[in-house]
Design a protein around this motif. Structure first.
Motif, PDB file in Angstrom:
ATOM      1  N   PRO A  21      -1.246  -5.219 -28.769  1.00  0.00           N
ATOM      2  CA  PRO A  21       0.584  -5.269 -27.819  1.00  0.00           C
ATOM      3  C   PRO A  21      -0.145  -7.406 -29.209  1.00  0.00           C
ATOM      4  O   PRO A  21       0.870  -8.364 -29.378  1.00  0.00           O
ATOM      5  CB  PRO A  21       0.311  -5.997 -26.483  1.00  0.00           C
ATOM      6  CG  PRO A  21       0.593  -4.190 -26.698  1.00  0.00           C
ATOM      7  CD  PRO A  21      -1.338  -4.015 -26.898  1.00  0.00           C
ATOM      8  N   LEU A  22      -0.817  -7.206 -28.664  1.00  0.00           N
ATOM      9  CA  LEU A  22      -1.298  -9.573 -29.092  1.00  0.00           C
ATOM     10  C   LEU A  22      -1.571  -9.172 -30.553  1.00  0.00           C
ATOM     11  O   LEU A  22      -0.655  -9.969 -30.839  1.00  0.00           O
ATOM     12  CB  LEU A  22      -3.052  -9.570 -28.300  1.00  0.00           C
ATOM     13  CG  LEU A  22      -2.940  -9.599 -26.986  1.00  0.00           C
ATOM     14  CD1 LEU A  22      -5.061 -10.223 -27.140  1.00  0.00           C
ATOM     15  CD2 LEU A  22      -2.365 -11.548 -26.816  1.00  0.00           C
ATOM     16  N   CYS A  81       0.403  -7.841 -32.407  1.00  0.00           N
ATOM     17  CA  CYS A  81       2.233  -7.538 -32.802  1.00  0.00           C
ATOM     18  C   CYS A  81       3.228  -9.433 -32.491  1.00  0.00           C
ATOM     19  O   CYS A  81       3.428  -9.325 -32.969  1.00  0.00           O
ATOM     20  CB  CYS A  81       2.428  -6.939 -31.569  1.00  0.00           C
ATOM     21  SG  CYS A  81       2.891  -4.638 -31.706  1.00  0.00           S
ATOM     22  N   VAL A  82       2.379  -9.942 -31.175  1.00  0.00           N
ATOM     23  CA  VAL A  82       2.981 -11.025 -31.253  1.00  0.00           C
ATOM     24  C   VAL A  82       2.357 -11.395 -32.281  1.00  0.00           C
ATOM     25  O   VAL A  82       3.246 -12.957 -31.748  1.00  0.00           O
ATOM     26  CB  VAL A  82       3.077 -11.599 -29.527  1.00  0.00           C
ATOM     27  CG1 VAL A  82       3.478 -10.267 -28.685  1.00  0.00           C
ATOM     28  CG2 VAL A  82       1.769 -11.089 -29.070  1.00  0.00           C
ATOM     29  N   GLY A  95       5.197 -15.171 -30.662  1.00  0.00           N
ATOM     30  CA  GLY A  95       3.431 -15.413 -29.916  1.00  0.00           C
ATOM     31  C   GLY A  95       2.949 -17.022 -29.123  1.00  0.00           C
ATOM     32  O   GLY A  95       3.290 -16.386 -28.390  1.00  0.00           O
ATOM     33  N   VAL A 123       4.317 -17.539 -24.432  1.00  0.00           N
ATOM     34  CA  VAL A 123       3.987 -15.705 -24.523  1.00  0.00           C
ATOM     35  C   VAL A 123       2.743 -14.380 -24.509  1.00  0.00           C
ATOM     36  O   VAL A 123       3.099 -13.715 -24.376  1.00  0.00           O
ATOM     37  CB  VAL A 123       4.699 -15.288 -25.318  1.00  0.00           C
ATOM     38  CG1 VAL A 123       4.910 -13.311 -25.915  1.00  0.00           C
ATOM     39  CG2 VAL A 123       6.181 -15.653 -25.533  1.00  0.00           C
ATOM     40  N   TRP A 124       1.947 -15.540 -25.738  1.00  0.00           N
ATOM     41  CA  TRP A 124       0.781 -14.425 -26.367  1.00  0.00           C
ATOM     42  C   TRP A 124       0.107 -14.128 -23.761  1.00  0.00           C
ATOM     43  O   TRP A 124      -0.114 -12.965 -24.619  1.00  0.00           O
ATOM     44  CB  TRP A 124      -0.795 -14.886 -26.735  1.00  0.00           C
ATOM     45  CG  TRP A 124      -0.812 -16.003 -26.923  1.00  0.00           C
ATOM     46  CD1 TRP A 124       0.000 -17.228 -27.051  1.00  0.00           C
ATOM     47  CD2 TRP A 124      -2.277 -16.578 -25.640  1.00  0.00           C
ATOM     48  NE1 TRP A 124      -0.820 -18.329 -26.266  1.00  0.00           N
ATOM     49  CE2 TRP A 124      -2.315 -17.689 -25.727  1.00  0.00           C
ATOM     50  CE3 TRP A 124      -3.026 -15.825 -25.689  1.00  0.00           C
ATOM     51  CZ2 TRP A 124      -3.438 -18.329 -24.972  1.00  0.00           C
ATOM     52  CZ3 TRP A 124      -3.957 -15.594 -25.275  1.00  0.00           C
ATOM     53  CH2 TRP A 124      -4.854 -17.762 -24.489  1.00  0.00           C
ATOM     54  N   LEU A 144       1.080 -14.483 -21.791  1.00  0.00           N
ATOM     55  CA  LEU A 144       2.067 -13.030 -20.597  1.00  0.00           C
ATOM     56  C   LEU A 144       1.968 -11.454 -21.114  1.00  0.00           C
ATOM     57  O   LEU A 144       1.153 -10.495 -19.815  1.00  0.00           O
ATOM     58  CB  LEU A 144       3.094 -13.394 -20.561  1.00  0.00           C
ATOM     59  CG  LEU A 144       4.091 -12.063 -19.825  1.00  0.00           C
ATOM     60  CD1 LEU A 144       3.926 -12.478 -18.519  1.00  0.00           C
ATOM     61  CD2 LEU A 144       5.875 -12.375 -19.967  1.00  0.00           C
ATOM     62  N   VAL A 145       1.268 -11.491 -21.779  1.00  0.00           N
ATOM     63  CA  VAL A 145       1.589 -10.104 -22.842  1.00  0.00           C
ATOM     64  C   VAL A 145      -0.053  -9.647 -22.596  1.00  0.00           C
ATOM     65  O   VAL A 145      -0.733  -8.960 -22.188  1.00  0.00           O
ATOM     66  CB  VAL A 145       1.631 -10.245 -24.727  1.00  0.00           C
ATOM     67  CG1 VAL A 145       0.919  -8.611 -24.766  1.00  0.00           C
ATOM     68  CG2 VAL A 145       2.880 -10.284 -24.523  1.00  0.00           C
ATOM     69  N   THR A 146      -1.279 -10.982 -22.893  1.00  0.00           N
ATOM     70  CA  THR A 146      -2.771 -10.473 -22.364  1.00  0.00           C
ATOM     71  C   THR A 146      -2.976 -10.022 -20.907  1.00  0.00           C
ATOM     72  O   THR A 146      -3.645  -9.459 -20.517  1.00  0.00           O
ATOM     73  CB  THR A 146      -3.701 -12.170 -22.514  1.00  0.00           C
ATOM     74  OG1 THR A 146      -3.054 -12.392 -23.794  1.00  0.00           O
ATOM     75  CG2 THR A 146      -4.518 -11.903 -22.378  1.00  0.00           C
ATOM     76  N   VAL A 203      -0.072  -8.795 -18.400  1.00  0.00           N
ATOM     77  CA  VAL A 203       0.356  -7.584 -18.386  1.00  0.00           C
ATOM     78  C   VAL A 203      -0.454  -6.541 -19.656  1.00  0.00           C
ATOM     79  O   VAL A 203      -0.852  -5.329 -18.387  1.00  0.00           O
ATOM     80  CB  VAL A 203       1.859  -7.469 -19.127  1.00  0.00           C
ATOM     81  CG1 VAL A 203       2.348  -5.922 -18.464  1.00  0.00           C
ATOM     82  CG2 VAL A 203       2.173  -8.642 -18.164  1.00  0.00           C
ATOM     83  N   ALA A 204      -1.003  -6.942 -20.397  1.00  0.00           N
ATOM     84  CA  ALA A 204      -2.007  -5.530 -20.984  1.00  0.00           C
ATOM     85  C   ALA A 204      -3.300  -5.119 -20.433  1.00  0.00           C
ATOM     86  O   ALA A 204      -3.768  -3.858 -20.233  1.00  0.00           O
ATOM     87  CB  ALA A 204      -2.636  -5.545 -22.594  1.00  0.00           C
TER      88      ALA A 204
END
Length: 542
Positions: A325-326, A328-329, A338, A348-349, A351-353, A355-356
């Motif tokens: 996911p990282l 991709c963003v 990202g 955003v990166w 938040l993705v970190t 959650v993932a």
């Protein structure tokens, strides 16, 4: 932007910075700014050399990603969707699988390059040049090489079907180039023609099976009909996709390995035993590929339905939950999404970190090293998405660096597309086809030359233009940047007419004379194209 070389070298950087036409859309590196602002004028040859090496490496990235990661995950997805996966005989047993999933797999670099090039009117010539240039190269030089290596009898019905469909695609492209734009209807027409081609392949295959009987194809019978890649994009022979993460030497009895050992083994792109057996040039090329393979292993999961454990590597797959996911963003729109700050505070990166990482921890706790979870097929979709983002990022850099080389050498995008981009995207298929011909399967290799590029032109142009259309402007302008476009279109159409007439006239028995004619035709075309580019030959354009 071409005007930069006409100015004094001290003004190059200012011209590049102040001219809107010199701005490169997308990408992570500013190639024009690098060569004209970072490098002093006397080091321009060094800059060009470095750019050329980076261009070659981008082709390696595209090839490795498509073959080792994109295609295997597509195959895993098709298996989970209950599609037949008999690659060797799919032209008789699973044509739909070949004209959809495998076509998308092998044609991914070409299609992504076309999509990126069509995103900017200034680089659309690259896409046209690459699509037409690859078509001329494969249907003349490669097909002629096959006939020279091994005279054979071509498969009549698949050949006629593919040539006719390809001629329709070339004619449609000629029309939209003449009109100077492609509207929504024409873009959908490209995709519709490919759907019709898929249905025709399926219908012809079903009728052929019914004529031969409903039983399974006997071993070796498939080689007498169509090359697996003649239904475009199918993998075959020496280029059959295989995950890098597979272990070549497995113990007879399963043993419990610690997670750290599994992670280290899965991340190793080298196998000591196979390394020692390989020749020096293979080792040298492998050494160049190791960095990108390691990055791909870290960010792209691969599901292998042919293995008992489906290539489940618990510690690495849990790491993929974070890294994919990282990736991709941070690659979507060159990282613009990202790096976006939510409420101006949190990226955003980040938040993705968070959650993932939480999801990866849950999966690691609830699974074991020995048995893949029931939802393991989801990793194939994640791997498909991550590898697609890799290919898209590499294709963006590829288009930008080719445009930069065009500005440096005062070359049109069309000539760069028909030479460097077309050769780079076709090199894998070229080696595969010639190898198969040398191994005694020239009929299969020849069929691939005319069937494998239909996907690239129909989906490449259709999808590439469709993605650039908006509700306010449902059209894409295609303004040829050089008279060379018409030379390309005419040369490709003439080569197809030549084969359509001469192959049946020879009762589909093709020998060295036919091969020499095709190769001579390509060399003549290349000479005319280059003379046209350098304005030695002048043509009046429509």
């Amino acid at each position: 932007c071409w005007e930069v070389r006409k100015h004094n070298s001290s003004e190059w950087c200012h011209f590049i910075r102040s001219t809107p036409d010199c701005r490169l859309d997308g990408g992570f590196l500013d190639y024009l700014g690098g060569v004209f602002c970072v490098f002093p004028p006397r080091l321009l040859p060094l800059a060009v050399t470095l750019y050329a090496l980076w261009l070659l490496y981008l082709f390696i990235i595209l090839g490795v990603t498509a073959e080792k990661f994109f295609c295997p995950n597509l195959s895993a997805i098709s298996t989970n969707l209950k599609l037949s996966h008999n690659v060797a005989a799919f032209s008789l047993t699973s044509p739909l699988h070949g004209v959809t999933f495998l076509a998308f797999g092998n044609g991914a670099p070409d299609v992504f390059s076309a999509v990126v090039a069509f995103s900017n009117p200034r680089t659309a010539g690259l896409a046209i040049g690459a699509i037409f240039g690859a078509g001329v190269f494969v249907t003349t030089a490669v097909a002629g090489g096959i006939a020279l290596l091994k005279p054979f009898t071509a498969a009549s019905r698949p050949f006629l079907r593919d040539v006719i469909f390809y001629m329709l695609a070339v004619f449609l492209t000629f029309l939209v180039l003449y009109w100077g734009r492609i509207r929504l209807g024409e873009a959908l027409g490209y995709l519709g023609l490919y759907v019709f081609y898929v249905l025709t392949v399926v219908l012809c295959t079903c009728l052929h099976r019914r004529q031969r009987g409903d039983g399974p194809a006997p071993p070796g019978a498939w080689q007498n009909f169509e090359h697996p890649r003649s239904i475009p994009g199918a993998a075959m022979g020496p280029s059959l996709p295989r995950p890098l993460t597979g272990e070549e030497y497995r113990p007879l009895l399963p043993s419990r390995e610690p997670s750290l050992h599994i992670l280290a083994s899965a991340l190793s792109p080298l196998h000591c035993r196979s390394w020692r057996r390989k020749p020096w040039y293979w080792r040298l090329f492998k050494a160049f590929k190791v960095p990108v393979e390691l990055l791909l292993l870290l960010t792209v999961p691969v599901v292998d339905p042919d293995k008992d454990d489906l290539n489940w590597k618990r510690p690495l797959n849990c790491l993929h939950i974070l890294t994919s996911p990282l990736l991709c963003v941070l690659t979507l729109k060159s990282g613009a999404y990202g790096l976006y700050q939510i409420q101006g505070i949190f990226p955003v990166w980040g938040l993705v970190t968070l959650v993932a990482s939480a999801l990866a921890l849950i999966i690691f706790i609830t699974t074991s090293n020995e048995e893949p979870p029931k939802y393991h097929c989801v990793f194939a979709f994640l791997g498909f998405l991550a590898s697609a983002m890799w290919i898209n990022a590499a294709a963006t850099e590829l288009v930008n660096i080719l445009r930069t080389l065009g500005v440096i050498f005062q070359l049109s995008n069309t000539v760069l597309g028909l030479t460097l981009l077309a050769w780079g995207n076709s090199i894998g298929d070229t080696f595969s086809d010639l190898t198969m011909a040398r191994q005694g399967y020239p009929r299969m290799a020849f069929s691939a030359c005319f069937g494998g590029i239909i996907f690239n032109i129909l989906v490449g142009v259709g999808l590439g233009c469709l993605l650039q259309m908006t509700s306010s402007q449902p059209l894409v302008k295609l303004e040829p940047d050089s008279p060379l476009v018409w030379v390309l279109a005419g040369a490709l159409g003439l080569s197809l007419v030549f084969s359509l007439v001469t192959v049946p006239a020879q009762c589909f028995q093709l020998g060295k004379a036919y091969g020499l004619c095709l190769i001579s035709y390509y060399l003549l075309f290349l000479c005319v194209a280059l003379l046209t580019e350098f304005r030695v030959i002048h043509f009046s354009t429509p």
